[in-house]
Design an enzyme around this catalytic site. Structure first.
Site, PDB file in Angstrom:
ATOM      1  N   LYS A 159     -49.953-150.713   8.269  1.00  0.00           N
ATOM      2  CA  LYS A 159     -49.184-151.527   7.315  1.00  0.00           C
ATOM      3  C   LYS A 159     -48.093-150.708   6.614  1.00  0.00           C
ATOM      4  CE  LYS A 159     -51.463-153.354   3.744  1.00  0.00           C
ATOM      5  NZ  LYS A 159     -52.467-152.438   4.152  1.00  0.00           N
ATOM      6  N   THR A 213     -46.807-147.853   7.626  1.00  0.00           N
ATOM      7  CA  THR A 213     -45.860-147.433   8.664  1.00  0.00           C
ATOM      8  C   THR A 213     -44.868-148.549   8.960  1.00  0.00           C
ATOM      9  OG1 THR A 213     -47.591-146.038   9.629  1.00  0.00           O
ATOM     10  CG2 THR A 213     -45.681-146.506  11.008  1.00  0.00           C
ATOM     11  N   ARG A 245     -47.149-147.952  -2.834  1.00  0.00           N
ATOM     12  CA  ARG A 245     -48.127-147.412  -3.776  1.00  0.00           C
ATOM     13  C   ARG A 245     -48.252-145.899  -3.586  1.00  0.00           C
ATOM     14  NH1 ARG A 245     -53.439-150.393  -2.357  1.00  0.00           N
ATOM     15  NH2 ARG A 245     -52.520-150.243  -0.295  1.00  0.00           N
ATOM     16  N   LYS A 251     -59.855-142.540   4.783  1.00  0.00           N
ATOM     17  CA  LYS A 251     -58.734-143.445   5.076  1.00  0.00           C
ATOM     18  C   LYS A 251     -57.437-142.706   5.356  1.00  0.00           C
ATOM     19  CE  LYS A 251     -56.457-147.613   3.305  1.00  0.00           C
ATOM     20  NZ  LYS A 251     -55.091-147.120   3.215  1.00  0.00           N
ATOM     21  N   ALA A 305     -56.944-152.446  -3.429  1.00  0.00           N
ATOM     22  CA  ALA A 305     -56.884-153.897  -3.251  1.00  0.00           C
ATOM     23  C   ALA A 305     -58.261-154.525  -3.088  1.00  0.00           C
ATOM     24  CB  ALA A 305     -56.015-154.243  -2.043  1.00  0.00           C
ATOM     25  N   PHE A 360     -54.820-153.678   2.099  1.00  0.00           N
ATOM     26  CA  PHE A 360     -55.789-154.303   3.002  1.00  0.00           C
ATOM     27  C   PHE A 360     -55.241-155.595   3.615  1.00  0.00           C
ATOM     28  CE2 PHE A 360     -58.898-151.714   0.422  1.00  0.00           C
ATOM     29  CZ  PHE A 360     -59.190-150.827   1.445  1.00  0.00           C
ATOM     30  N   PHE A 392     -49.529-149.757  20.989  1.00  0.00           N
ATOM     31  CA  PHE A 392     -50.201-148.547  21.441  1.00  0.00           C
ATOM     32  C   PHE A 392     -49.974-148.423  22.954  1.00  0.00           C
ATOM     33  CE2 PHE A 392     -52.109-149.006  17.391  1.00  0.00           C
ATOM     34  CZ  PHE A 392     -52.682-147.798  17.034  1.00  0.00           C
ATOM     35  N   TRP A 421     -43.364-146.306  14.966  1.00  0.00           N
ATOM     36  CA  TRP A 421     -44.108-145.047  14.830  1.00  0.00           C
ATOM     37  C   TRP A 421     -43.487-143.990  15.726  1.00  0.00           C
ATOM     38  CZ3 TRP A 421     -46.441-141.168  17.406  1.00  0.00           C
ATOM     39  CH2 TRP A 421     -47.316-140.346  16.701  1.00  0.00           C
TER      40      TRP A 421
END
Length: 549
Positions: free
Chosen positions: A67, A69, A90, A101, A265, A293, A374, A402
């Site tokens: 998210k 990224t 954030r 995480k 969150a 999230f 991916f 990415w």
């Protein structure tokens, strides 16, 4: 393949004053922290607000979704196609950084930099929040120690100390040597009310007012006692005065980024500060921000809590997903996610479908889906997912930011610009004048598809107690539950239906202006995993950081 850290270390950063010029900020508008980080001291008073784009996601899994990224990649892509864009993120908590995480600066070639400083201490904002919170609790204990003029019931103290670290040993503490004994616990800083206030306050006066409204305890005869009554809010504001200014950094693509505040969150409201988002709206034409999230948590709280204070709704919403994560929701174990599995993808799509429908139908938002690609994703899986998403009436973009940075998301950026021009029907889920139980039931039934809610005896007792306080009945609810499921049970993946939302406790954040509804096995002080990320983080003999993602 290079790690996120190696990619970030290979980028030569621009002086932060030159980044500030891109959004018409002068050097006199900044307080610099070295060459690449600054605090924004003043914001232009522009009448027009930027278009606001909210990035949210499907329910998270161990497979990852990306998210942050996507937030960075989309912001870079908007600037690449000629739009004046800025990201609002954030700040990372040290708990996840050293736990499991990870950080909160994006990844690959879509990162906010300098990622090392941002992920480790940054400008000290969280330390200031921790200190302000703990000063309040120290002053409560001190007030009781010196005679307890306010007649505080030590069994009804409502605030707790905090620390920005995962430490399960602090989930329960016993205080002694104060002429009295009491049991308490620590929260992680990002779950504290001071953090929530920090992120919802509109200006310095509002910050101090909200800090003074913190419900600290009840007296022995049942009267509420607030932080202003022990004269703590002034000193707390002093500790937060400099931290309250938003932080300016840059992406690899040299796009401006504002990073400020960081409530969780699953426990709090999961959005960066109102100060930061408002700053972005005044210095750019497109603001891309995120909510923590999945959309059932972060986006719901963005709409029902943050938007009310911010005074504006998103013009478009990006739902982030991956084929790997969808297959996980379809029952595939983590070690087999790289193998083609159309049946699992089809089944797991139910989770993303629920989020799409909620954003479209419950919140009335303009939606697009960004699928982070991916190398293991097969052509058949991509084709099936596109068919499933487009059958919901929204477009899908296969993103490669990415690996490719801004160039990997320009098609998404162009679609977002079009989406922002459409009529916006975004709305909150419930009205503030509705009863608290009705608000909870509305979220549970319309977003989680629960058949109902069930309150523990403790939750019912607290609800009655809080409803007797002035203004509480008009507050929004902030549901604290597992992020991994639509239910309060983390094992119920996919798009579970007809479950009962189990409410075990309530926590009034009076200064922040919402009631936390604690559901299922939620803890406000996380623990470290079996192999914490901290084991891999080090500094070599040249003073260069290693192992940070």
């Amino acid at each position: 393949m290079k790690s996120d850290l190696q990619i970030s270390q290979s980028k030569k950063l621009r002086d932060i004053t030159s980044i500030a010029k891109k959004i018409n900020l002068k050097s006199t508008d900044l307080t610099t922290f070295g060459k690449h980080i600054a605090k924004i001291n003043s914001i232009p008073n522009r009448k027009k607000n930027a278009k606001l784009i909210l990035v949210t996601a499907m329910s998270p899994t161990p497979a990852g979704e990306g998210k942050t990224t996507t937030t960075v990649g989309l912001t870079d892509a908007l600037r690449k196609i000629g739009k004046k864009s800025i990201a609002c993120l954030r700040e990372p908590s040290l708990g996840p950084v050293f736990g499991m995480k990870g950080g909160a600066t994006g990844g690959g070639y879509s990162q906010a930099l300098p990622m090392e400083e941002i992920n480790l201490h940054f400008t000290g904002d969280f330390h200031a929040i921790t200190s302000a919170n703990n000063l309040l609790v120290a002053m409560i204990d001190n007030h009781i120690y010196h005679g307890n003029k306010l007649n505080i019931d030590i069994k009804k103290i409502q605030v707790r100390r905090c620390l920005d670290m995962n430490d399960r040993s602090l989930r329960r503490i016993h205080q002694d040597g104060l002429r009295y004994e009491r049991d308490s616990k620590f929260d992680i800083t990002v779950a504290s009310e001071v953090m929530a206030i920090f992120c919802l306050a509109k200006d310095m006066d509002d910050l101090k007012l909200r800090l003074g409204k913190i419900l600290i305890a009840f007296s022995k005869d049942g009267k509420p006692i607030y932080a202003r009554q022990i004269k703590a809010h002034g000193a707390m504001t002093a500790l937060l005065k400099d931290a309250f200014k938003p932080n300016l950094v840059q992406t690899i693509f040299e796009t401006p980024v504002i990073i400020h505040g960081g409530p969780f969150a699953n426990i709090a409201h999961g959005c960066n500060s109102v100060m930061a988002t408002r700053a972005g709206q005044k210095v750019a034409d497109y603001v891309v921000t995120e909510a923590g999230f999945g959309a059932d948590l972060g986006a719901e709280k963005f709409m029902d809590i943050k938007s009310r204070t911010l005074g504006s709704m998103p013009d478009a919403v990006v739902l982030v997903a991956t084929i790997r994560a969808l297959k996980y929701h379809g029952g595939v174990t983590k070690d087999k996610l790289n193998k083609e599995n159309l049946d699992a993808l089809n089944k797991g799509f139910e989770n993303l479908q629920r989020h799409i429908q909620n954003c479209l139908n419950q919140f009335g938002m303009n939606v697009v889906v960004a699928v982070n690609r991916f190398k293991f994703d097969s052509d058949k899986e991509i084709s099936l997912l596109r068919q499933l998403i487009e059958s919901e009436g929204v477009s899908m973009h296969l993103c490669e930011h990415w690996e490719k940075g801004a160039a990997g998301a320009t098609h998404l950026a162009k679609d977002i610009v079009k989406l922002c021009q459409k009529k916006n029907k975004a709305r909150t889920l419930y009205g503030l004048n509705q009863p608290i139980l009705t608000k909870i039931e509305t979220v549970a039934k319309s977003i989680y598809r629960a058949k109902g809610i069930k309150l523990s005896a403790l939750a019912r007792k607290k609800l009655k107690e809080f409803e007797n306080l002035g203004g509480v009945k008009r507050m929004p609810v902030c549901i604290a539950k597992t992020p991994y499921s639509f239910s309060s049970d983390p094992a119920q993946l996919g798009a579970t239906l007809n479950h009962t939302l189990e409410i075990k406790d309530l926590d009034l954040k009076n200064g922040a202006g919402f009631i936390v509804i604690i559901c299922g096995p939620i803890m406000t002080m996380p623990g470290l995993p079996l192999k914490p990320a901290a084991e891999s983080i080090d500094v070599n003999s040249k003073g260069v950081l290693e192992g940070l993602f």
